[in-house]
Design a protein around this motif. Sequence first.
Motif, PDB file in Angstrom:
ATOM      1  N   GLY A 109       7.113  -0.208  -1.193  1.00  0.00           N
ATOM      2  CA  GLY A 109       6.314  -1.364  -0.792  1.00  0.00           C
ATOM      3  C   GLY A 109       7.169  -2.596  -0.514  1.00  0.00           C
ATOM      4  O   GLY A 109       6.649  -3.649  -0.148  1.00  0.00           O
ATOM      5  N   LEU A 110       8.481  -2.473  -0.665  1.00  0.00           N
ATOM      6  CA  LEU A 110       9.380  -3.610  -0.479  1.00  0.00           C
ATOM      7  C   LEU A 110       9.295  -4.197   0.931  1.00  0.00           C
ATOM      8  O   LEU A 110       9.113  -5.404   1.101  1.00  0.00           O
ATOM      9  CB  LEU A 110      10.823  -3.188  -0.794  1.00  0.00           C
ATOM     10  CG  LEU A 110      11.899  -4.261  -0.657  1.00  0.00           C
ATOM     11  CD1 LEU A 110      11.664  -5.381  -1.653  1.00  0.00           C
ATOM     12  CD2 LEU A 110      13.279  -3.650  -0.861  1.00  0.00           C
ATOM     13  N   SER A 111       9.411  -3.367   1.956  1.00  0.00           N
ATOM     14  CA  SER A 111       9.375  -3.860   3.344  1.00  0.00           C
ATOM     15  C   SER A 111       8.023  -4.469   3.682  1.00  0.00           C
ATOM     16  O   SER A 111       7.951  -5.552   4.278  1.00  0.00           O
ATOM     17  CB  SER A 111       9.680  -2.734   4.331  1.00  0.00           C
ATOM     18  OG  SER A 111      10.989  -2.267   4.181  1.00  0.00           O
ATOM     19  N   LEU A 112       6.959  -3.803   3.309  1.00  0.00           N
ATOM     20  CA  LEU A 112       5.612  -4.300   3.626  1.00  0.00           C
ATOM     21  C   LEU A 112       5.342  -5.614   2.904  1.00  0.00           C
ATOM     22  O   LEU A 112       4.748  -6.540   3.473  1.00  0.00           O
ATOM     23  CB  LEU A 112       4.571  -3.242   3.250  1.00  0.00           C
ATOM     24  CG  LEU A 112       3.217  -3.357   3.912  1.00  0.00           C
ATOM     25  CD1 LEU A 112       3.314  -3.267   5.430  1.00  0.00           C
ATOM     26  CD2 LEU A 112       2.285  -2.273   3.394  1.00  0.00           C
ATOM     27  N   SER A 113       5.780  -5.719   1.667  1.00  0.00           N
ATOM     28  CA  SER A 113       5.609  -6.948   0.897  1.00  0.00           C
ATOM     29  C   SER A 113       6.398  -8.102   1.514  1.00  0.00           C
ATOM     30  O   SER A 113       5.893  -9.218   1.657  1.00  0.00           O
ATOM     31  CB  SER A 113       6.051  -6.700  -0.547  1.00  0.00           C
ATOM     32  OG  SER A 113       5.874  -7.858  -1.318  1.00  0.00           O
ATOM     33  N   GLU A 114       7.640  -7.825   1.908  1.00  0.00           N
ATOM     34  CA  GLU A 114       8.465  -8.856   2.542  1.00  0.00           C
ATOM     35  C   GLU A 114       7.870  -9.264   3.889  1.00  0.00           C
ATOM     36  O   GLU A 114       7.840 -10.449   4.230  1.00  0.00           O
ATOM     37  CB  GLU A 114       9.904  -8.364   2.718  1.00  0.00           C
ATOM     38  CG  GLU A 114      10.833  -9.358   3.371  1.00  0.00           C
ATOM     39  CD  GLU A 114      11.093 -10.633   2.576  1.00  0.00           C
ATOM     40  OE1 GLU A 114      11.764 -11.533   3.117  1.00  0.00           O
ATOM     41  OE2 GLU A 114      10.631 -10.743   1.421  1.00  0.00           O
ATOM     42  N   ALA A 115       7.388  -8.318   4.658  1.00  0.00           N
ATOM     43  CA  ALA A 115       6.760  -8.628   5.953  1.00  0.00           C
ATOM     44  C   ALA A 115       5.523  -9.499   5.739  1.00  0.00           C
ATOM     45  O   ALA A 115       5.305 -10.468   6.477  1.00  0.00           O
ATOM     46  CB  ALA A 115       6.391  -7.346   6.685  1.00  0.00           C
ATOM     47  N   PRO A 136       2.832   8.757  -2.820  1.00  0.00           N
ATOM     48  CA  PRO A 136       2.587   8.398  -4.221  1.00  0.00           C
ATOM     49  C   PRO A 136       3.819   7.712  -4.807  1.00  0.00           C
ATOM     50  O   PRO A 136       4.947   8.037  -4.438  1.00  0.00           O
ATOM     51  CB  PRO A 136       2.314   9.742  -4.901  1.00  0.00           C
ATOM     52  CG  PRO A 136       2.847  10.777  -3.985  1.00  0.00           C
ATOM     53  CD  PRO A 136       2.874  10.203  -2.599  1.00  0.00           C
ATOM     54  N   TRP A 137       3.581   6.753  -5.687  1.00  0.00           N
ATOM     55  CA  TRP A 137       4.678   6.037  -6.297  1.00  0.00           C
ATOM     56  C   TRP A 137       4.419   5.920  -7.786  1.00  0.00           C
ATOM     57  O   TRP A 137       3.277   5.663  -8.191  1.00  0.00           O
ATOM     58  CB  TRP A 137       4.810   4.650  -5.639  1.00  0.00           C
ATOM     59  CG  TRP A 137       6.186   4.120  -5.776  1.00  0.00           C
ATOM     60  CD1 TRP A 137       6.595   3.093  -6.568  1.00  0.00           C
ATOM     61  CD2 TRP A 137       7.357   4.612  -5.129  1.00  0.00           C
ATOM     62  NE1 TRP A 137       7.943   2.920  -6.444  1.00  0.00           N
ATOM     63  CE2 TRP A 137       8.438   3.842  -5.567  1.00  0.00           C
ATOM     64  CE3 TRP A 137       7.601   5.641  -4.220  1.00  0.00           C
ATOM     65  CZ2 TRP A 137       9.748   4.052  -5.140  1.00  0.00           C
ATOM     66  CZ3 TRP A 137       8.890   5.864  -3.797  1.00  0.00           C
ATOM     67  CH2 TRP A 137       9.951   5.065  -4.247  1.00  0.00           C
ATOM     68  N   PRO A 138       5.449   6.099  -8.624  1.00  0.00           N
ATOM     69  CA  PRO A 138       5.228   6.173 -10.072  1.00  0.00           C
ATOM     70  C   PRO A 138       4.894   4.849 -10.750  1.00  0.00           C
ATOM     71  O   PRO A 138       4.363   4.837 -11.849  1.00  0.00           O
ATOM     72  CB  PRO A 138       6.562   6.730 -10.606  1.00  0.00           C
ATOM     73  CG  PRO A 138       7.569   6.368  -9.567  1.00  0.00           C
ATOM     74  CD  PRO A 138       6.836   6.360  -8.259  1.00  0.00           C
ATOM     75  N   THR A 139       5.200   3.725 -10.096  1.00  0.00           N
ATOM     76  CA  THR A 139       4.919   2.423 -10.690  1.00  0.00           C
ATOM     77  C   THR A 139       4.100   1.592  -9.702  1.00  0.00           C
ATOM     78  O   THR A 139       4.085   1.882  -8.506  1.00  0.00           O
ATOM     79  CB  THR A 139       6.233   1.676 -11.020  1.00  0.00           C
ATOM     80  OG1 THR A 139       6.993   1.537  -9.817  1.00  0.00           O
ATOM     81  CG2 THR A 139       7.053   2.449 -12.059  1.00  0.00           C
ATOM     82  N   PRO A 140       3.413   0.564 -10.178  1.00  0.00           N
ATOM     83  CA  PRO A 140       2.638  -0.281  -9.254  1.00  0.00           C
ATOM     84  C   PRO A 140       3.541  -0.911  -8.194  1.00  0.00           C
ATOM     85  O   PRO A 140       4.658  -1.334  -8.485  1.00  0.00           O
ATOM     86  CB  PRO A 140       2.037  -1.354 -10.170  1.00  0.00           C
ATOM     87  CG  PRO A 140       2.049  -0.752 -11.534  1.00  0.00           C
ATOM     88  CD  PRO A 140       3.254   0.154 -11.575  1.00  0.00           C
ATOM     89  N   ARG A 141       3.038  -0.958  -6.977  1.00  0.00           N
ATOM     90  CA  ARG A 141       3.785  -1.567  -5.878  1.00  0.00           C
ATOM     91  C   ARG A 141       3.471  -3.056  -5.822  1.00  0.00           C
ATOM     92  O   ARG A 141       2.443  -3.506  -6.313  1.00  0.00           O
ATOM     93  CB  ARG A 141       3.380  -0.930  -4.556  1.00  0.00           C
ATOM     94  CG  ARG A 141       3.791   0.514  -4.415  1.00  0.00           C
ATOM     95  CD  ARG A 141       3.305   1.051  -3.060  1.00  0.00           C
ATOM     96  NE  ARG A 141       3.786   2.362  -2.803  1.00  0.00           N
ATOM     97  CZ  ARG A 141       2.985   3.419  -2.640  1.00  0.00           C
ATOM     98  NH1 ARG A 141       1.684   3.299  -2.712  1.00  0.00           N
ATOM     99  NH2 ARG A 141       3.501   4.608  -2.395  1.00  0.00           N
ATOM    100  N   ALA A 142       4.343  -3.785  -5.133  1.00  0.00           N
ATOM    101  CA  ALA A 142       4.138  -5.218  -4.953  1.00  0.00           C
ATOM    102  C   ALA A 142       2.961  -5.494  -4.015  1.00  0.00           C
ATOM    103  O   ALA A 142       2.388  -6.579  -4.043  1.00  0.00           O
ATOM    104  CB  ALA A 142       5.405  -5.853  -4.400  1.00  0.00           C
TER     105      ALA A 142
END
Length: 178
Positions: A109-115, A136-142
């Motif tokens: 979610g890093l790129s989408l969050s930064e965008a 799927p991701w093991p921890t909550p995304r930003a």
Amino acid sequence: MPWSPMADPVVLLSEEEVARRVAALAAEIAPKIDDDTVAVCLLTGGLWFASDLTRALSRLGRHVRFDALWLASYGDERASLGRCEVRADLQRPLSGRTALIIDDVIDTGLSLSEASRLVGDAGAAQTFTAVFASKPWPTPRAIVPDFVAWEAPARYLVGYGMDAAGALRGLPYIGALD
């Protein structure tokens, strides 16, 4: 295992299924945007999905404007580098407009969050996010995308914009290399 040019991806979604999912997602998005909306494609992977999605929106009477952000968080690696580099910024004014950020896949979610942050900083009145595949991701995304065409399995995806060290992006289907 590194990708080998001799390895054929296992097909997960056919070209026809990709097209069906894009059309269905466009039908979901179209009532929420207008023709003044700016579609912001995240380069490089989002190009294939953004092209198909904006054409599908056009067929539904939504003729959005187009822009792109070139963000890099992977390089040629299989895992995120943990930071997002802006290689090319927005060109179109967003102040007071709705923005639809379009990307191929969400992992960390890093790129989408930064965008989303950059689009907000540019003055967008409202921001939506759309991804073709959500892994799927093991921890909550930003960030959680507003629109998702496909809940993908936890596999290494290629095709339809997703790559293995720059290769296989142009496959018209989505496959797995694992």
